[in-house]
Design an enzyme around this catalytic site. Structure first.
Site, PDB file in Angstrom:
ATOM      1  CB  SER A  64      12.977  61.507   2.024  1.00  0.00           C
ATOM      2  OG  SER A  64      12.493  60.692   3.052  1.00  0.00           O
ATOM      3  CE  LYS A  67       9.251  60.988   2.781  1.00  0.00           C
ATOM      4  NZ  LYS A  67       9.847  61.274   4.106  1.00  0.00           N
ATOM      5  CE1 TYR A 189       7.297  57.535   2.353  1.00  0.00           C
ATOM      6  CE2 TYR A 189       7.925  55.650   3.685  1.00  0.00           C
ATOM      7  CZ  TYR A 189       8.067  56.975   3.360  1.00  0.00           C
ATOM      8  OH  TYR A 189       8.985  57.752   4.022  1.00  0.00           O
ATOM      9  CE1 TYR A 241      11.930  64.663   6.079  1.00  0.00           C
ATOM     10  CE2 TYR A 241      14.312  64.480   5.982  1.00  0.00           C
ATOM     11  CZ  TYR A 241      13.061  64.130   5.520  1.00  0.00           C
ATOM     12  OH  TYR A 241      12.955  63.259   4.489  1.00  0.00           O
ATOM     13  CB  VAL A 259      17.872  58.294   5.248  1.00  0.00           C
ATOM     14  CG1 VAL A 259      17.179  59.208   6.236  1.00  0.00           C
ATOM     15  CG2 VAL A 259      16.940  57.227   4.705  1.00  0.00           C
TER      16      VAL A 259
END
Ligand code: GLN
Length: 305
Positions: A64, A67, A189, A241, A259
């Site tokens: 991530s 992103k 993605y 998050y 992760v």
């Protein structure tokens, strides 16, 4: 002058008791064989100093953290329009949550939860001739490292088991918030998540966010001053998050986790720091990584606050 190297050594010593306290991500089969004992930190200052310890030169799956790169590209291309399709509030829920998306009618809370990142990827597909190549080239440009690659086994492994992301993208599409074919959005993605980079490469790549949107090594502007400030604000409020508040409280730097066990943070006008330790807590953030960054801001006396 701050003795960064000495501080990094002391951090490595003091996080040792945390090994064994988290779990390596196993929901992506290709990640579960990562050695849980890996640990590295790399620090790059805007003044050009570099410090590192441990496995800082070993590449891992950035997941991530990618992103941030795709958001930067989309924000630079479409500007404020982007926020019509994705929100700017912390989610307070898991990175792959479906529930929130349902009651918010297909507009993801922010660009760093998976739903939001899938929309951002869709924006890139709409605007770029060859999104997978263009994303890789962007990351190579901002880091100055020309051989950064996708790990195709990790991308394939996630494609085979990515049922939740498939559900998210279908749900977004049913609300009209995905333009491209679902298969293509997932393909791009999962590739962006499977970019392999080391802590050193990540710290270098994030320097434009510490430098008001300009790559320090080349002088190339990636984001406007205002956009860079805003991107840092989104990392501060949404980068972890449902642990974003606690990270801000304990660490006090904007950043982004993945992760794969990586975390990258910046202090504007000063530095970028990347840490890697694969064992995660229940919120998907690196246990020793969060602690390492907390010790870093405590021991250097530097943070954004
Ligand atoms: N590829 C992972 C996923 O979509 C990324 C999640 C993460 O790093 N938090 O589930």
């Amino acid at each position: 002058m701050t003795d960064y190297q000495h501080i990094l050594e002391s951090i490595r010593r003091d996080v040792q008791p945390l090994f064994g306290k988290g779990k390596v991500a196993s929901y992506i089969p290709a990640l579960k064989n990562t050695d849980p004992k890996k640990f590295g930190i790399a620090l790059e200052t805007l003044a050009g100093q570099e410090y590192s310890i441990g496995d800082a030169n070993e590449r891992f799956s950035i997941q991530s953290i990618s992103k941030v790169f795709t958001l930067t590209m989309a924000f630079a291309m479409v500007g404020e329009e982007l926020w019509k399709r994705v929100g700017l509030e912390p989610s307070g829920s898991a990175f792959n949550s479906l529930v929130q998306l349902e009651y918010e009618k297909g507009k993801p809370r922010n660009p760093f939860i998976n739903a939001g990142a899938l929309v951002v990827t869709d924006v890139l597909i709409q605007h770029l001739p060859d999104p997978k190549a263009d994303i890789l080239n962007f990351v190579r440009k901002i880091s100055g490292i020309s051989d950064i690659e996708y790990d195709l086994d990790i991308a394939r492994s996630e494609r085979e088991t990515g049922f939740t992301n498939t559900a998210l993208v279908n749900f977004l599409k049913s609300h009209g918030n995905i333009v491209s074919p679902i298969e293509q959005v997932l393909d791009v993605y999962f590739h962006q998540c499977a970019i392999m980079m080391s802590c050193r490469e990540l710290a270098k790549a994030f320097l434009y966010l510490a430098n008001h949107g300009v790559i320090p090594a080349t002088g190339e502007r990636i984001l406007t001053d205002s956009q860079a400030k805003r991107l840092n604000a989104v990392m501060m409020t949404c980068g972890f998050y449902d642990e974003a508040g606690e990270f801000a409280f304990r660490v006090g730097m904007p950043g982004k986790s993945g992760v794969g066990g990586g975390i990258v943070s910046v202090i504007p006008a000063l530095l970028a720091i990347a840490v890697w330790s694969p064992e995660l807590n229940e919120r998907g953030n690196s246990v020793a990584g969060v602690m390492a960054l907390e010790l870093f801001t405590t021991r250097t006396g530097r943070s954004i606050f």
